[in-house]
Design a protein around this motif. Sequence first.
Motif, short mmCIF file in Angstrom:
data_model
loop_
_atom_site.label_atom_id
_atom_site.label_comp_id
_atom_site.label_asym_id
_atom_site.label_seq_id
_atom_site.Cartn_x
_atom_site.Cartn_y
_atom_site.Cartn_z
N LEU A 175 -9.17 2.87 4.88
CA LEU A 175 -7.96 3.89 5.16
C LEU A 175 -6.97 3.81 3.88
O LEU A 175 -6.72 2.50 3.52
CB LEU A 175 -7.45 3.37 6.40
CG LEU A 175 -6.07 3.97 6.84
CD1 LEU A 175 -6.11 5.45 6.91
CD2 LEU A 175 -5.36 3.22 8.00
N VAL A 176 -6.91 4.93 3.17
CA VAL A 176 -5.90 5.01 2.11
C VAL A 176 -4.92 6.29 2.63
O VAL A 176 -5.36 7.31 2.59
CB VAL A 176 -6.62 5.31 0.85
CG1 VAL A 176 -5.53 5.27 -0.29
CG2 VAL A 176 -7.66 4.13 0.40
N VAL A 177 -3.63 5.62 2.83
CA VAL A 177 -2.41 6.49 2.86
C VAL A 177 -3.04 7.25 4.23
O VAL A 177 -3.14 6.67 5.46
CB VAL A 177 -2.19 7.74 1.86
CG1 VAL A 177 -0.82 8.46 2.18
CG2 VAL A 177 -1.92 6.81 0.65
N ASN A 178 -3.21 8.67 4.25
CA ASN A 178 -3.66 9.28 5.45
C ASN A 178 -5.05 9.97 5.39
O ASN A 178 -5.39 11.14 6.00
CB ASN A 178 -2.70 10.83 5.92
CG ASN A 178 -2.50 11.47 4.70
OD1 ASN A 178 -2.73 11.34 3.66
ND2 ASN A 178 -1.99 12.74 4.89
N PHE A 179 -5.95 9.35 4.63
CA PHE A 179 -7.33 9.77 4.43
C PHE A 179 -8.29 8.47 4.90
O PHE A 179 -8.00 7.52 4.63
CB PHE A 179 -7.48 10.01 2.88
CG PHE A 179 -7.43 11.30 2.45
CD1 PHE A 179 -8.21 12.63 2.74
CD2 PHE A 179 -6.12 11.72 1.89
CE1 PHE A 179 -7.98 13.54 2.45
CE2 PHE A 179 -5.59 13.02 1.64
CZ PHE A 179 -6.77 14.01 1.69
N LEU A 180 -9.11 8.85 5.73
CA LEU A 180 -10.28 7.98 5.92
C LEU A 180 -11.31 8.12 5.20
O LEU A 180 -12.08 9.10 5.51
CB LEU A 180 -10.41 7.69 7.78
CG LEU A 180 -11.40 6.86 8.19
CD1 LEU A 180 -10.75 5.58 7.80
CD2 LEU A 180 -11.77 7.05 9.25
N VAL A 190 -18.96 9.15 0.70
CA VAL A 190 -19.75 10.06 1.20
C VAL A 190 -18.69 11.01 1.79
O VAL A 190 -19.19 12.38 1.74
CB VAL A 190 -20.57 9.62 2.44
CG1 VAL A 190 -21.34 10.61 3.05
CG2 VAL A 190 -21.46 8.38 1.83
N GLY A 191 -17.73 10.98 2.41
CA GLY A 191 -16.79 11.84 2.94
C GLY A 191 -15.54 11.27 3.17
O GLY A 191 -15.35 10.15 2.91
N ALA A 192 -14.66 12.22 3.78
CA ALA A 192 -13.25 11.78 3.92
C ALA A 192 -12.70 12.64 4.98
O ALA A 192 -13.01 13.70 5.04
CB ALA A 192 -12.42 11.93 2.70
N LEU A 193 -11.90 12.17 5.94
CA LEU A 193 -11.28 12.80 7.09
C LEU A 193 -9.73 12.70 6.88
O LEU A 193 -9.10 11.50 6.53
CB LEU A 193 -11.31 11.98 8.48
CG LEU A 193 -13.05 12.05 8.98
CD1 LEU A 193 -13.09 11.13 9.87
CD2 LEU A 193 -13.65 13.31 9.06
N GLN A 228 -7.96 3.74 -4.53
CA GLN A 228 -6.87 3.02 -4.45
C GLN A 228 -7.03 1.80 -3.22
O GLN A 228 -7.66 1.81 -2.54
CB GLN A 228 -5.74 3.94 -3.88
CG GLN A 228 -5.39 5.07 -4.70
CD GLN A 228 -4.88 4.42 -6.04
OE1 GLN A 228 -3.78 3.84 -6.20
NE2 GLN A 228 -5.32 4.68 -7.39
N PRO A 229 -5.96 0.90 -3.37
CA PRO A 229 -6.11 -0.20 -2.47
C PRO A 229 -5.81 0.51 -1.10
O PRO A 229 -5.06 1.36 -0.83
CB PRO A 229 -4.84 -1.06 -2.63
CG PRO A 229 -4.54 -0.86 -4.16
CD PRO A 229 -4.99 0.60 -4.51
N ALA A 230 -6.81 -0.18 -0.20
CA ALA A 230 -6.54 0.21 1.10
C ALA A 230 -5.88 -0.44 2.23
O ALA A 230 -5.46 -1.68 1.79
CB ALA A 230 -8.12 0.26 1.67
N GLU A 231 -5.17 0.21 3.01
CA GLU A 231 -4.37 -0.47 4.37
C GLU A 231 -5.26 -1.40 5.07
O GLU A 231 -4.95 -2.18 5.69
CB GLU A 231 -3.69 0.66 4.99
CG GLU A 231 -2.41 1.25 4.26
CD GLU A 231 -2.78 2.36 3.56
OE1 GLU A 231 -3.64 3.40 3.70
OE2 GLU A 231 -1.86 2.68 2.41
N LEU A 232 -6.41 -0.50 5.09
CA LEU A 232 -7.47 -1.27 6.05
C LEU A 232 -8.90 -0.96 5.54
O LEU A 232 -9.16 0.22 5.38
CB LEU A 232 -7.29 -0.75 7.75
CG LEU A 232 -8.07 -1.68 8.64
CD1 LEU A 232 -7.38 -3.14 8.59
CD2 LEU A 232 -7.44 -1.01 9.98
N ALA A 233 -9.86 -1.84 5.61
CA ALA A 233 -11.11 -1.61 5.13
C ALA A 233 -12.24 -2.59 5.90
O ALA A 233 -11.95 -3.61 6.04
CB ALA A 233 -11.33 -1.60 3.62
N ALA A 234 -13.19 -2.25 6.18
CA ALA A 234 -14.30 -2.71 6.91
C ALA A 234 -15.58 -2.06 7.03
O ALA A 234 -15.85 -0.68 6.65
CB ALA A 234 -14.05 -3.13 8.24
#
Length: 172
Positions: free
Chosen positions: A40-45, A56-59, A14-20
């Motif tokens: 950062l997508v909603v409440n997942f990093l 690779v993973g998600a927080l 999904q589109p990210a609120e922030l990505a880098a």
Amino acid sequence: MRYNEKELQALSRQPAELAAELGMRGPKKGSVVKRRLVKLVVNFLFYFRTDEAEPVGALLLEHCRVTQEEPSGFSISFIEDPERKYHFECCSEEQCQEWMGALRQASYEFMRRSLIFYRNEIQKMTGKVGMGHRRGWCLRAGTHVSPSTTQDPLEQFGISEEARFQLSGLKA
């Protein structure tokens, strides 16, 4: 917490609120900083190898603390295990501040507090008591409300009712 791997992968697209691309070091002792695409997508990093499309993973950014570690670096730790920290290195102090602000505002708890705050502000400005919708009943008037006319404001952030119940079951 239970999750469906395919749904999580779909969310990562999904589109990210922030990505880098950031430097990232995991919580294991002796781990080294690696370049990762962080999204950062909603409440997942989500974090990706820079040359791969699958994460690779998600927080899950609930019950966590975001702390500035150095002028251009920050860490994420979780309340239930504060010693387990994920460290991130940004290109500048400004980028670090931007990420820290976005991460702190990404949790369901922050969105919930904001929703309550703005409901109260609207009530103060208009003098009208907001309508609380639960199980198809209007709490204020005691009348039935059609589900098609009632939309949960948190659904616009992709937070389903099921996810809220799962998160509320976590111990702080």
